[in-house]
Design a protein around this motif. Structure first.
Motif, PDB file in Angstrom:
ATOM      1  N   TYR A 158       0.858  -1.180   0.000  1.00 53.17           N
ATOM      2  CA  TYR A 158       0.000   0.000   0.000  1.00 53.17           C
ATOM      3  C   TYR A 158       0.885   1.218   0.000  1.00 53.17           C
ATOM      4  N   LEU A 159       0.587   2.176  -0.901  1.00 56.69           N
ATOM      5  CA  LEU A 159       1.385   3.395  -1.031  1.00 56.69           C
ATOM      6  C   LEU A 159       0.482   4.616  -1.035  1.00 56.69           C
ATOM      7  N   GLU A 160       1.022   5.735  -0.550  1.00 53.63           N
ATOM      8  CA  GLU A 160       0.296   7.002  -0.536  1.00 53.63           C
ATOM      9  C   GLU A 160       1.156   8.086  -1.167  1.00 53.63           C
ATOM     10  N   ALA A 161       0.518   8.966  -1.927  1.00 56.15           N
ATOM     11  CA  ALA A 161       1.207  10.128  -2.478  1.00 56.15           C
ATOM     12  C   ALA A 161       1.276  11.209  -1.408  1.00 56.15           C
ATOM     13  N   VAL A 162       2.512  11.639  -1.106  1.00 55.15           N
ATOM     14  CA  VAL A 162       2.744  12.660  -0.072  1.00 55.15           C
ATOM     15  C   VAL A 162       3.812  13.615  -0.588  1.00 55.15           C
ATOM     16  N   GLY A 163       3.468  14.887  -0.748  1.00 57.03           N
ATOM     17  CA  GLY A 163       4.468  15.887  -1.095  1.00 57.03           C
ATOM     18  C   GLY A 163       5.271  15.600  -2.347  1.00 57.03           C
ATOM     19  N   GLY A 164       4.640  15.008  -3.353  1.00 54.45           N
ATOM     20  CA  GLY A 164       5.347  14.748  -4.598  1.00 54.45           C
ATOM     21  C   GLY A 164       6.144  13.463  -4.620  1.00 54.45           C
ATOM     22  N   ARG A 165       5.906  12.593  -3.657  1.00 49.20           N
ATOM     23  CA  ARG A 165       6.552  11.275  -3.640  1.00 49.20           C
ATOM     24  C   ARG A 165       5.498  10.217  -3.328  1.00 49.20           C
ATOM     25  N   LEU A 166       5.797   8.966  -3.643  1.00 49.66           N
ATOM     26  CA  LEU A 166       4.899   7.853  -3.356  1.00 49.66           C
ATOM     27  C   LEU A 166       5.530   7.029  -2.251  1.00 49.66           C
ATOM     28  N   GLU A 167       4.944   7.078  -1.048  1.00 45.49           N
ATOM     29  CA  GLU A 167       5.525   6.420   0.121  1.00 45.49           C
ATOM     30  C   GLU A 167       4.900   5.055   0.365  1.00 45.49           C
ATOM     31  N   GLN A 168       5.744   4.061   0.528  1.00 50.24           N
ATOM     32  CA  GLN A 168       5.273   2.730   0.920  1.00 50.24           C
ATOM     33  C   GLN A 168       4.905   2.767   2.400  1.00 50.24           C
ATOM     34  N   LYS A 169       3.643   2.444   2.706  1.00 53.94           N
ATOM     35  CA  LYS A 169       3.156   2.473   4.080  1.00 53.94           C
ATOM     36  C   LYS A 169       2.973   1.082   4.678  1.00 53.94           C
ATOM     37  N   TRP A 170       2.772   0.096   3.798  1.00 53.58           N
ATOM     38  CA  TRP A 170       2.487  -1.266   4.282  1.00 53.58           C
ATOM     39  C   TRP A 170       2.844  -2.251   3.194  1.00 53.58           C
ATOM     40  N   ILE A 171       3.378  -3.405   3.594  1.00 58.93           N
ATOM     41  CA  ILE A 171       3.672  -4.481   2.659  1.00 58.93           C
ATOM     42  C   ILE A 171       3.384  -5.800   3.349  1.00 58.93           C
ATOM     43  N   ALA A 172       2.899  -6.776   2.589  1.00 62.34           N
ATOM     44  CA  ALA A 172       2.562  -8.063   3.193  1.00 62.34           C
ATOM     45  C   ALA A 172       2.798  -9.197   2.208  1.00 62.34           C
ATOM     46  N   LYS A 173       3.131 -10.358   2.761  1.00 65.51           N
ATOM     47  CA  LYS A 173       3.204 -11.594   1.996  1.00 65.51           C
ATOM     48  C   LYS A 173       1.917 -12.361   2.253  1.00 65.51           C
ATOM     49  N   LEU A 174       1.293 -12.840   1.190  1.00 66.69           N
ATOM     50  CA  LEU A 174       0.006 -13.520   1.296  1.00 66.69           C
ATOM     51  C   LEU A 174       0.180 -15.025   1.162  1.00 66.69           C
ATOM     52  N   GLY A 175      -0.645 -15.753   1.919  1.00 67.61           N
ATOM     53  CA  GLY A 175      -0.633 -17.204   1.857  1.00 67.61           C
ATOM     54  C   GLY A 175      -1.909 -17.734   1.246  1.00 67.61           C
ATOM     55  N   ASP A 176      -2.425 -18.810   1.834  1.00 66.76           N
ATOM     56  CA  ASP A 176      -3.645 -19.424   1.325  1.00 66.76           C
ATOM     57  C   ASP A 176      -4.861 -18.606   1.743  1.00 66.76           C
ATOM     58  N   GLN A 177      -6.012 -19.037   1.271  1.00 63.35           N
ATOM     59  CA  GLN A 177      -7.256 -18.385   1.673  1.00 63.35           C
ATOM     60  C   GLN A 177      -7.387 -18.462   3.187  1.00 63.35           C
ATOM     61  N   GLY A 178      -7.850 -17.383   3.786  1.00 59.51           N
ATOM     62  CA  GLY A 178      -7.981 -17.398   5.241  1.00 59.51           C
ATOM     63  C   GLY A 178      -8.361 -16.038   5.769  1.00 59.51           C
ATOM     64  N   ALA A 179      -7.838 -15.715   6.943  1.00 61.07           N
ATOM     65  CA  ALA A 179      -8.187 -14.454   7.584  1.00 61.07           C
ATOM     66  C   ALA A 179      -7.798 -13.280   6.694  1.00 61.07           C
ATOM     67  N   LYS A 180      -8.608 -12.259   6.691  1.00 56.58           N
ATOM     68  CA  LYS A 180      -8.404 -11.109   5.811  1.00 56.58           C
ATOM     69  C   LYS A 180      -7.632  -9.998   6.505  1.00 56.58           C
ATOM     70  N   GLY A 181      -7.083  -9.142   5.663  1.00 56.24           N
ATOM     71  CA  GLY A 181      -6.554  -7.870   6.121  1.00 56.24           C
ATOM     72  C   GLY A 181      -7.555  -6.827   5.674  1.00 56.24           C
ATOM     73  N   PRO A 182      -7.108  -5.824   4.890  1.00 53.66           N
ATOM     74  CA  PRO A 182      -8.077  -4.925   4.275  1.00 53.66           C
ATOM     75  C   PRO A 182      -9.073  -5.753   3.464  1.00 53.66           C
ATOM     76  N   TYR A 183     -10.289  -5.280   3.316  1.00 48.60           N
ATOM     77  CA  TYR A 183     -11.326  -6.144   2.762  1.00 48.60           C
ATOM     78  C   TYR A 183     -11.065  -6.602   1.331  1.00 48.60           C
ATOM     79  N   LEU A 184     -10.127  -5.974   0.642  1.00 47.33           N
ATOM     80  CA  LEU A 184      -9.818  -6.451  -0.699  1.00 47.33           C
ATOM     81  C   LEU A 184      -8.851  -7.628  -0.681  1.00 47.33           C
ATOM     82  N   VAL A 185      -8.302  -7.961   0.501  1.00 47.00           N
ATOM     83  CA  VAL A 185      -7.395  -9.091   0.624  1.00 47.00           C
ATOM     84  C   VAL A 185      -8.170 -10.305   1.120  1.00 47.00           C
ATOM     85  N   THR A 186      -8.216 -11.367   0.310  1.00 45.81           N
ATOM     86  CA  THR A 186      -8.963 -12.570   0.689  1.00 45.81           C
ATOM     87  C   THR A 186      -8.041 -13.701   1.111  1.00 45.81           C
ATOM     88  N   SER A 187      -6.738 -13.447   1.186  1.00 47.85           N
ATOM     89  CA  SER A 187      -5.773 -14.470   1.568  1.00 47.85           C
ATOM     90  C   SER A 187      -5.200 -14.174   2.947  1.00 47.85           C
TER      91      SER A 187
END
Length: 281
Positions: A188-217
């Motif tokens: 997940y990245l956000e535009a801040v002051g003319g740059r794109l900052e990485q705010k969150w990164i994740a490795k996904l596995g099998d189907q299971g518990a969700k993170g943000p609702y667009l993540v189904t793994s």
């Protein structure tokens, strides 16, 4: 954690600045020291070195910054300021404190201690204006073309697909926030002051518990703060680079996917208008 022996890598906007062995960047008392070549790479700055007086002069918008090798103070215009580390000569090369000069000329500096990468971003008004275009497709393209700053701990063994198909997710009506997935990873990245900052990164596995609702793994490993989506829906663009197109549609807060169709997307970030998308408030 053991100190990394990896050389420090410096990127100014999107370009890595190559330095020779005699002028490698180094850290002294928490300050990154760099050769003048790095400072000269920052847009809008003129840099000069006087060998007779051992003085570095940097000029931006008629404002002058001066440093003398060996002195722990500098001048911004007529104002004297203390330096965390004095500029110095090393094997015949002048080395200067990067953050002090960059911030004095209104550039952003980011540091990734895990990869020993330094990011310097000096955005132009034109770059920022494009990200704020009333044309949402153009604004999204401009946002993804901003210099990207990644300062989080990398996630190991994120599998990349052979052909870099990505899925891009934007909160409805927004261009300044984006999720990107490829292979087994999402960030997940956000535009801040003319740059794109990485705010969150994740490795996904099998189907299971969700993170943000667009993540189904299931999230196997993550770094950064997991974002909260405040808009009602997310717009997605699932790219297929082999055929130059993208599948697109919406995902609602219940995770229900509505695919609207497929549209030409011949190159990276060539987004297009999504029917039924509402502008953000």
């Amino acid at each position: 954690m053991a100190k990394s022996s990896k050389d420090i890598t410096i990127t100014v906007n999107k370009d890595e600045v190559a330095t020779d062995v005699a002028a490698l960047a180094f850290i002294e008392r928490g300050t990154t020291m760099v050769p003048l070549k790095v400072i000269q790479s920052i847009p809008g700055i003129q840099v000069a070195w006087s060998n007779s007086t051992k003085t570095v002069t940097a000029v931006r918008d008629k404002e002058t910054i001066t440093l003398v090798a060996g002195q722990k103070s500098a001048f911004i215009g007529n104002k004297k300021v203390d330096l965390p580390v004095a500029s110095q000569l090393k094997q015949g090369r002048v080395m200067v404190p990067l953050r002090f000069i960059a911030e004095a000329v209104k550039a952003y500096v980011g540091w990734n201690p895990y990869t020993r990468d330094v990011f310097v971003v000096k955005a132009t008004p034109e770059m920022i204006a494009k990200t704020q275009s009333d044309n949402l497709a153009e604004a999204r393209k401009a946002t993804l073309e901003l210099p990207t700053v990644r300062t989080l701990k990398p996630i190991t063994q994120i599998q990349e697909v052979t052909i870099p198909d990505h899925t891009y997710y934007f909160p409805e009506g927004r261009a300044d926030q984006v999720f990107m997935t490829t292979g087994s990873g999402i960030e997940y990245l956000e535009a801040v002051g003319g740059r794109l900052e990485q705010k969150w990164i994740a490795k996904l596995g099998d189907q299971g518990a969700k993170g943000p609702y667009l993540v189904t793994s299931r999230i196997v490993e993550e770094a950064g703060a997991q974002p909260k989506i405040t808009t009602g829906r997310v717009v997605f663009f699932r790219t297929f680079w082999k055929i130059g197109s993208a599948e697109y549609g919406f995902i609602n807060q219940n995770g229900e996917v509505t695919t609207l169709g497929q549209h030409d997307m011949p190159s990276s970030y060539e987004f297009f208008e999504v029917p039924g998308e509402k502008a953000s408030k």
